[in-house]
Motif scaffolding. Structure first.
Motif, PDB file in Angstrom:
ATOM      1  N   GLY A  11     -67.539  -4.840 -62.656  1.00  0.00           N
ATOM      2  CA  GLY A  11     -68.159  -5.959 -63.347  1.00  0.00           C
ATOM      3  C   GLY A  11     -67.156  -6.970 -63.870  1.00  0.00           C
ATOM      4  O   GLY A  11     -67.549  -7.975 -64.459  1.00  0.00           O
ATOM      5  N   ILE A  12     -65.870  -6.735 -63.636  1.00  0.00           N
ATOM      6  CA  ILE A  12     -64.871  -7.649 -64.192  1.00  0.00           C
ATOM      7  C   ILE A  12     -64.949  -9.030 -63.547  1.00  0.00           C
ATOM      8  O   ILE A  12     -64.745 -10.046 -64.213  1.00  0.00           O
ATOM      9  N   THR A  13     -65.289  -9.100 -62.267  1.00  0.00           N
ATOM     10  CA  THR A  13     -65.423 -10.398 -61.611  1.00  0.00           C
ATOM     11  C   THR A  13     -66.595 -11.168 -62.207  1.00  0.00           C
ATOM     12  O   THR A  13     -66.472 -12.355 -62.527  1.00  0.00           O
ATOM     13  N   HIS A  14     -67.735 -10.479 -62.385  1.00  0.00           N
ATOM     14  CA  HIS A  14     -68.892 -11.125 -63.008  1.00  0.00           C
ATOM     15  C   HIS A  14     -68.565 -11.550 -64.437  1.00  0.00           C
ATOM     16  O   HIS A  14     -68.988 -12.620 -64.890  1.00  0.00           O
ATOM     17  N   MET A  15     -67.802 -10.723 -65.147  1.00  0.00           N
ATOM     18  CA  MET A  15     -67.424 -11.049 -66.511  1.00  0.00           C
ATOM     19  C   MET A  15     -66.560 -12.319 -66.539  1.00  0.00           C
ATOM     20  O   MET A  15     -66.794 -13.223 -67.353  1.00  0.00           O
ATOM     21  N   CYS A  16     -65.584 -12.391 -65.651  1.00  0.00           N
ATOM     22  CA  CYS A  16     -64.706 -13.569 -65.617  1.00  0.00           C
ATOM     23  C   CYS A  16     -65.478 -14.830 -65.243  1.00  0.00           C
ATOM     24  O   CYS A  16     -65.266 -15.890 -65.847  1.00  0.00           O
ATOM     25  N   MET A  17     -66.374 -14.715 -64.276  1.00  0.00           N
ATOM     26  CA  MET A  17     -67.178 -15.880 -63.892  1.00  0.00           C
ATOM     27  C   MET A  17     -68.080 -16.307 -65.054  1.00  0.00           C
ATOM     28  O   MET A  17     -68.271 -17.502 -65.284  1.00  0.00           O
ATOM     29  N   ALA A  18     -68.633 -15.339 -65.785  1.00  0.00           N
ATOM     30  CA  ALA A  18     -69.458 -15.665 -66.951  1.00  0.00           C
ATOM     31  C   ALA A  18     -68.619 -16.338 -68.037  1.00  0.00           C
ATOM     32  O   ALA A  18     -69.063 -17.292 -68.678  1.00  0.00           O
ATOM     33  N   LEU A  19     -67.403 -15.872 -68.250  1.00  0.00           N
ATOM     34  CA  LEU A  19     -66.526 -16.484 -69.246  1.00  0.00           C
ATOM     35  C   LEU A  19     -66.163 -17.918 -68.858  1.00  0.00           C
ATOM     36  O   LEU A  19     -66.037 -18.787 -69.719  1.00  0.00           O
ATOM     37  N   LEU A  20     -66.027 -18.174 -67.567  1.00  0.00           N
ATOM     38  CA  LEU A  20     -65.752 -19.538 -67.113  1.00  0.00           C
ATOM     39  C   LEU A  20     -66.923 -20.472 -67.408  1.00  0.00           C
ATOM     40  O   LEU A  20     -66.736 -21.672 -67.577  1.00  0.00           O
ATOM     41  N   ARG A  21     -68.126 -19.901 -67.485  1.00  0.00           N
ATOM     42  CA  ARG A  21     -69.324 -20.679 -67.842  1.00  0.00           C
ATOM     43  C   ARG A  21     -69.586 -20.635 -69.351  1.00  0.00           C
ATOM     44  O   ARG A  21     -70.596 -21.154 -69.807  1.00  0.00           O
ATOM     45  N   PHE A  22     -68.716 -19.965 -70.099  1.00  0.00           N
ATOM     46  CA  PHE A  22     -68.874 -19.763 -71.548  1.00  0.00           C
ATOM     47  C   PHE A  22     -70.149 -18.983 -71.871  1.00  0.00           C
ATOM     48  O   PHE A  22     -70.748 -19.195 -72.922  1.00  0.00           O
ATOM     49  N   ASP A  23     -70.529 -18.088 -70.989  1.00  0.00           N
ATOM     50  CA  ASP A  23     -71.725 -17.256 -71.176  1.00  0.00           C
ATOM     51  C   ASP A  23     -71.278 -15.875 -71.651  1.00  0.00           C
ATOM     52  O   ASP A  23     -71.102 -14.954 -70.856  1.00  0.00           O
ATOM     53  N   ILE A  24     -71.093 -15.745 -72.953  1.00  0.00           N
ATOM     54  CA  ILE A  24     -70.566 -14.504 -73.541  1.00  0.00           C
ATOM     55  C   ILE A  24     -71.545 -13.345 -73.345  1.00  0.00           C
ATOM     56  O   ILE A  24     -71.122 -12.216 -73.085  1.00  0.00           O
ATOM     57  N   ALA A  25     -72.840 -13.612 -73.430  1.00  0.00           N
ATOM     58  CA  ALA A  25     -73.835 -12.544 -73.270  1.00  0.00           C
ATOM     59  C   ALA A  25     -73.765 -11.945 -71.865  1.00  0.00           C
ATOM     60  O   ALA A  25     -73.811 -10.722 -71.697  1.00  0.00           O
ATOM     61  N   ALA A  26     -73.643 -12.788 -70.856  1.00  0.00           N
ATOM     62  CA  ALA A  26     -73.537 -12.283 -69.478  1.00  0.00           C
ATOM     63  C   ALA A  26     -72.219 -11.540 -69.286  1.00  0.00           C
ATOM     64  O   ALA A  26     -72.166 -10.522 -68.578  1.00  0.00           O
ATOM     65  N   ALA A  27     -71.147 -12.033 -69.900  1.00  0.00           N
ATOM     66  CA  ALA A  27     -69.852 -11.345 -69.812  1.00  0.00           C
ATOM     67  C   ALA A  27     -69.948  -9.968 -70.454  1.00  0.00           C
ATOM     68  O   ALA A  27     -69.414  -8.985 -69.928  1.00  0.00           O
ATOM     69  N   TRP A  28     -70.652  -9.866 -71.586  1.00  0.00           N
ATOM     70  CA  TRP A  28     -70.849  -8.589 -72.273  1.00  0.00           C
ATOM     71  C   TRP A  28     -71.608  -7.613 -71.380  1.00  0.00           C
ATOM     72  O   TRP A  28     -71.256  -6.443 -71.281  1.00  0.00           O
ATOM     73  N   ARG A  29     -72.671  -8.088 -70.741  1.00  0.00           N
ATOM     74  CA  ARG A  29     -73.461  -7.212 -69.866  1.00  0.00           C
ATOM     75  C   ARG A  29     -72.654  -6.767 -68.646  1.00  0.00           C
ATOM     76  O   ARG A  29     -72.836  -5.660 -68.153  1.00  0.00           O
ATOM     77  N   ALA A  30     -71.767  -7.604 -68.167  1.00  0.00           N
ATOM     78  CA  ALA A  30     -70.983  -7.266 -66.978  1.00  0.00           C
ATOM     79  C   ALA A  30     -69.963  -6.166 -67.273  1.00  0.00           C
ATOM     80  O   ALA A  30     -69.831  -5.217 -66.504  1.00  0.00           O
ATOM     81  N   ASN A  31     -69.234  -6.289 -68.385  1.00  0.00           N
ATOM     82  CA  ASN A  31     -68.252  -5.262 -68.746  1.00  0.00           C
ATOM     83  C   ASN A  31     -67.840  -5.455 -70.201  1.00  0.00           C
ATOM     84  O   ASN A  31     -66.899  -6.195 -70.501  1.00  0.00           O
ATOM     85  N   ALA A  32     -68.541  -4.765 -71.080  1.00  0.00           N
ATOM     86  CA  ALA A  32     -68.313  -4.913 -72.524  1.00  0.00           C
ATOM     87  C   ALA A  32     -66.933  -4.421 -72.949  1.00  0.00           C
ATOM     88  O   ALA A  32     -66.293  -5.019 -73.819  1.00  0.00           O
TER      89      ALA A  32
END
Length: 141
Positions: free
Chosen positions: A64-85
């Protein structure tokens, strides 16, 4: 005597600049590959699969680290949390470790981590292993 002191000072400064240049080039290459990979993914390209997940069907600690990084690039902390807390929570520690080790290498040329950094590294490894175990056990309950 003073000339020797100045020569030694300039030699140390030159060595520091060489080490800083080496680190800068390495970090620039990593950043370039990261940006290109993010661009590739944002254009719909396939991501790199987790070999552990492909072979076992289980999530490794870094799944989930790739999804987390992509979410962080969108400033979507909730999605980053779900990807890899776990990785998200440990990011400040990773940056602290990296900054300390880079600063120490540039200043002294020393690559062996200090004792407190080694303890922090091993602590993050233990947290990640426990997270990997817990995320797979929860799935089976």
């Amino acid at each position: 005597m003073q000339q020797q002191s100045q020569d030694k000072y300039f030699l140390i400064q030159r060595q520091r600049m060489q080490r800083l240049r080496k680190i800068s080039v390495g970090m620039s290459v990593c950043l370039l590959f990261g940006v290109l990979y993010a661009l590739w993914l944002s254009l719909g390209g396939p991501g790199i699969p987790c070999i552990f997940h492909v072979l076992t069907g289980l999530d490794c600690p870094s799944c989930g680290i790739t999804h987390m990084c992509m979410a962080l690039l969108r400033f979507d902390i909730a999605a980053a949390w779900r990807a890899n807390a776990a990785i998200l929570c440990l990011l400040p520690f990773f940056f602290l470790i990296a900054a300390n080790m880079i600063g120490r290498y540039v200043k002294t040329g020393e690559t062996k981590p200090q004792r407190w950094v080694s303890i922090l590294i091993w602590s993050t490894i233990i947290v990640l292993l426990l997270f990997g175990l817990a995320r797979n056990l929860i799935r089976f309950w």
